[in-house]
Structures are given as C-alpha cells and as structure tokens.
Scaffold this active site. Structure first.
Site, mmCIF file in Angstrom:
data_model
loop_
_atom_site.group_PDB
_atom_site.id
_atom_site.type_symbol
_atom_site.label_atom_id
_atom_site.label_comp_id
_atom_site.label_asym_id
_atom_site.label_seq_id
_atom_site.Cartn_x
_atom_site.Cartn_y
_atom_site.Cartn_z
ATOM 1 N N LYS A 35 0.757 -1.148 -0.037
ATOM 2 C CA LYS A 35 -0.034 0.035 -0.064
ATOM 3 C C LYS A 35 0.861 1.280 0.053
ATOM 4 O O LYS A 35 2.034 1.486 0.783
ATOM 5 C CB LYS A 35 -1.062 0.048 1.134
ATOM 6 C CG LYS A 35 -1.942 1.232 1.484
ATOM 7 C CD LYS A 35 -2.665 1.238 2.606
ATOM 8 C CE LYS A 35 -2.180 1.927 3.933
ATOM 9 N NZ LYS A 35 -1.980 3.080 3.839
ATOM 10 N N ASP A 62 -3.872 4.206 -1.870
ATOM 11 C CA ASP A 62 -4.588 4.576 -0.961
ATOM 12 C C ASP A 62 -4.491 6.100 -0.953
ATOM 13 O O ASP A 62 -4.019 6.884 0.233
ATOM 14 C CB ASP A 62 -3.893 4.158 0.667
ATOM 15 C CG ASP A 62 -4.928 4.702 1.832
ATOM 16 O OD1 ASP A 62 -6.050 5.294 1.615
ATOM 17 O OD2 ASP A 62 -4.398 4.648 2.973
ATOM 18 N N LYS A 64 -7.540 8.200 -1.287
ATOM 19 C CA LYS A 64 -8.613 8.745 -0.719
ATOM 20 C C LYS A 64 -9.327 9.857 -1.424
ATOM 21 O O LYS A 64 -9.342 11.045 -1.059
ATOM 22 C CB LYS A 64 -8.611 8.983 0.717
ATOM 23 C CG LYS A 64 -8.168 8.103 1.572
ATOM 24 C CD LYS A 64 -8.048 8.369 3.061
ATOM 25 C CE LYS A 64 -7.685 7.063 3.933
ATOM 26 N NZ LYS A 64 -6.243 6.864 3.880
ATOM 27 N N ASP A 67 -14.000 14.833 -4.483
ATOM 28 C CA ASP A 67 -14.040 15.957 -5.219
ATOM 29 C C ASP A 67 -15.344 15.876 -5.687
ATOM 30 O O ASP A 67 -16.126 15.004 -5.879
ATOM 31 C CB ASP A 67 -12.808 16.249 -6.029
ATOM 32 C CG ASP A 67 -12.570 17.862 -6.204
ATOM 33 O OD1 ASP A 67 -13.454 18.369 -6.386
ATOM 34 O OD2 ASP A 67 -11.440 18.348 -6.263
ATOM 35 N N THR A 123 -11.495 6.681 11.155
ATOM 36 C CA THR A 123 -11.492 5.994 12.744
ATOM 37 C C THR A 123 -11.110 7.399 13.823
ATOM 38 O O THR A 123 -11.283 7.180 14.831
ATOM 39 C CB THR A 123 -10.564 4.817 12.864
ATOM 40 O OG1 THR A 123 -9.440 5.340 12.165
ATOM 41 C CG2 THR A 123 -11.336 3.812 12.325
ATOM 42 N N ARG A 214 3.536 -0.819 10.459
ATOM 43 C CA ARG A 214 4.846 -0.836 11.048
ATOM 44 C C ARG A 214 4.986 -2.222 11.918
ATOM 45 O O ARG A 214 6.442 -2.582 12.050
ATOM 46 C CB ARG A 214 4.649 0.251 12.598
ATOM 47 C CG ARG A 214 4.781 1.700 12.044
ATOM 48 C CD ARG A 214 4.158 2.560 12.762
ATOM 49 N NE ARG A 214 2.728 2.657 12.726
ATOM 50 C CZ ARG A 214 2.055 3.415 13.329
ATOM 51 N NH1 ARG A 214 2.531 4.512 14.378
ATOM 52 N NH2 ARG A 214 0.594 3.184 13.521
HETATM 53 O O1 C5P Z 1 1.615 1.152 10.792
HETATM 54 P P1 C5P Z 1 0.155 0.812 10.856
HETATM 55 O O2 C5P Z 1 -0.172 -0.837 10.829
HETATM 56 O O3 C5P Z 1 -0.603 1.347 12.271
HETATM 57 O O4 C5P Z 1 -0.401 1.259 9.544
HETATM 58 C C1 C5P Z 1 -1.754 1.296 9.010
HETATM 59 C C2 C5P Z 1 -2.084 1.897 7.885
HETATM 60 O O5 C5P Z 1 -3.403 2.038 7.599
HETATM 61 C C3 C5P Z 1 -1.368 3.160 7.659
HETATM 62 O O6 C5P Z 1 -1.063 3.469 6.424
HETATM 63 C C4 C5P Z 1 -2.755 4.125 8.055
HETATM 64 O O7 C5P Z 1 -2.635 5.388 7.524
HETATM 65 C C5 C5P Z 1 -3.823 3.120 7.504
HETATM 66 N N1 C5P Z 1 -5.172 3.614 8.042
HETATM 67 C C6 C5P Z 1 -5.286 3.231 9.468
HETATM 68 N N2 C5P Z 1 -6.664 3.613 10.092
HETATM 69 C C7 C5P Z 1 -7.426 3.676 9.289
HETATM 70 C C8 C5P Z 1 -7.465 3.996 7.990
HETATM 71 C C9 C5P Z 1 -6.243 3.892 7.331
HETATM 72 O O8 C5P Z 1 -4.173 3.084 10.190
HETATM 73 N N3 C5P Z 1 -8.772 3.918 9.826
#
Ligand code: C5P
Length: 234
Positions: A35, A62, A64, A67, A123, A214
């Site tokens: 992603k 991703d 998003k 518009d 979220t 992460r």
């Molecule tokens: O590092 P981590 O596992 O927290 O990354 C989660 C990914 O999902 C990031 O790219 C974050 O921007 C995305 N994301 C999220 N929560 C959401 C929508 C997208 O963590 N509600």
C-alpha cells in the site's frame, strides 16, 4: 482470495523513497499487496506508484479521492493508469462521485480496471466530531449506511476497522471486499493505534485483506514478520 498472502497488504508509509522501494523489494516475494498512501504520493507522485506496481505484488493506492464527480473521474483514470490494482475514494463524496470513480477506473485501464474501495467514517472521528460536522449519527450507523451506498454504486468494497467488519459483512454480503487496518499481532507494539485486532481475529471477523504497516516495516527482518502473520492467518 485464494492464497493466504493475498490477504496481507503491507503499508509502506514514509517520505524516504529509497526506504520505500527497498522495503517493497524485500517484501515483494512474500506478500500479495503493498500500500502506498498520501505521504509517499505527495512526496514522489505517480512515478513511485508505477515503480512499486512493477515489483510483483498488487498495489493498493490509498489516495482517498474526494471532489466533484468530473474531477474524481479524471483523477480515478490517472490512478488506474499507474498500474495500481486498487484505490479508494471517500464514500461521503456521494453517489454521483462514487459512480464517477468507477467510470474513471475503467477509462484509465480498460483491459484491467482497478478495484475501487470506499473509505467510510475515518476512525479519527468520534460521535462528537460527527455532530460538529452536522452529522447526527453514531460512527457505526454512518459506516453501515455509507458502506451500503458504496455497494449500491457498484464499488468493490470498503476500508473498515475489523471491529466494524461483522456488521458490514452482514449488511453488504459475501462478495463485498472488507479491507482492515488497525491490525496488531500479539507480539507487536500498538503504536498509536487504539482499537486493534490480531490478524487471526480480523480474518475471523470477516476481513478479506489486512493492512499492516509498522509491525512489519518496523521489524528487524520485515519478511520474517510478514511470514509470521501469514502463518497466523493461513
Ligand atoms: O503502521 P500501521 O499498521 O498502524 O499502519 C496502518 C496503515 O493503515 C497506515 O497506512 C494508516 O494510514 C492506514 N489506516 C489506518 N486507520 C484507518 C485508515 C487507514 O491505520 N482508519
């Protein structure tokens, strides 16, 4: 999704192009999806999306989009032309914008249009934040309402928290893709994520694709962390 690795999407969040590409190369033989989001895109543009899309795994772009329909249609065509296999738009753009996103995806890649997902309620928005925006509903109600709208508009699925997945699955049916971030294996740190779920529980809750950043990208050996998660959901 036949193969377990097609259920895992690694989020390559960062502003370091060398790190993004080298991590993508390391993970390419092991995972089904990578992603790229707004951080990488605003730094390196569609060229980076094209480059990562050429490495093997499918790319979830991703971006998003949100518009007026005409602009989204043209931007969606550009997203499709990068070779990304999936991109997303905000459901709150409304039905005409969702229709335009789908049309643009087909225009930009007629032989193999990317899947289009809807982002429902971020979220980061709680009930108070929604009320401040004039939306007098709970986040859960809005998620379901916007997921149904996305399905009616012919989108392929939604990005949702694993906690919302069972209700979305119930309302939107078995063929609607549910892509879930906020995934944390028991052996990893939560970081800034609050309402997390383990990979195995998220799949049980109905998630089709898990977005994990992460816990994999921050591990000493990212490919081993990915393999461990694949074991847990396989
Ligand atoms: O590092 P981590 O596992 O927290 O990354 C989660 C990914 O999902 C990031 O790219 C974050 O921007 C995305 N994301 C999220 N929560 C959401 C929508 C997208 O963590 N509600």
């Amino acid at each position: 999704m036949d193969h377990t690795r097609d259920k895992l999407c690694v989020a390559l969040d960062g502003s370091d192009r060398v790190w993004i590409v080298s991590t993508a190369r390391t993970l390419a033989p092991h995972v089904g999806w990578l992603k790229l989001g707004l951080e990488a895109f605003t730094a390196f543009g569609p060229e980076l999306v094209r480059e990562v899309a050429g490495l093997g795994p499918r790319v979830f772009f991703d971006i998003k989009l949100h518009d007026i329909p005409n602009t989204v249609r043209r931007a969606a065509a550009n997203c499709a032309a990068t070779g990304a296999a999936m991109f997303n738009v905000h459901a709150s753009g409304g039905r005409a914008m969702l229709d335009a996103a789908r049309a643009g995806a087909a225009e930009g890649s007629p032989s193999n249009p990317p899947m289009v997902l809807a982002v429902t309620v971020l979220t980061s928005l709680d009930r108070e934040a929604l009320a401040e925006l004039g939306l007098g509903r709970t986040p859960d109600e809005l998620v379901l309402r916007w997921a149904l709208l996305a399905r009616e508009a012919g989108l392929d699925g939604v990005v949702a928290s694993a906690h919302e997945a069972p209700a979305v699955r119930r309302e939107c049916g078995p063929d609607f893709l549910i892509v879930t971030p906020g995934i944390r294996p028991n052996w990893s740190s939560r970081g800034d994520q609050r309402r997390v779920m383990t990979p195995a529980d998220a799949v049980k809750a109905g998630a089709d694709i898990l977005v994990v950043g992460r816990p994999i990208t921050g591990a000493e050996a990212p490919e081993e962390a990915a393999a461990r998660i694949l074991d847990e959901i396989g």
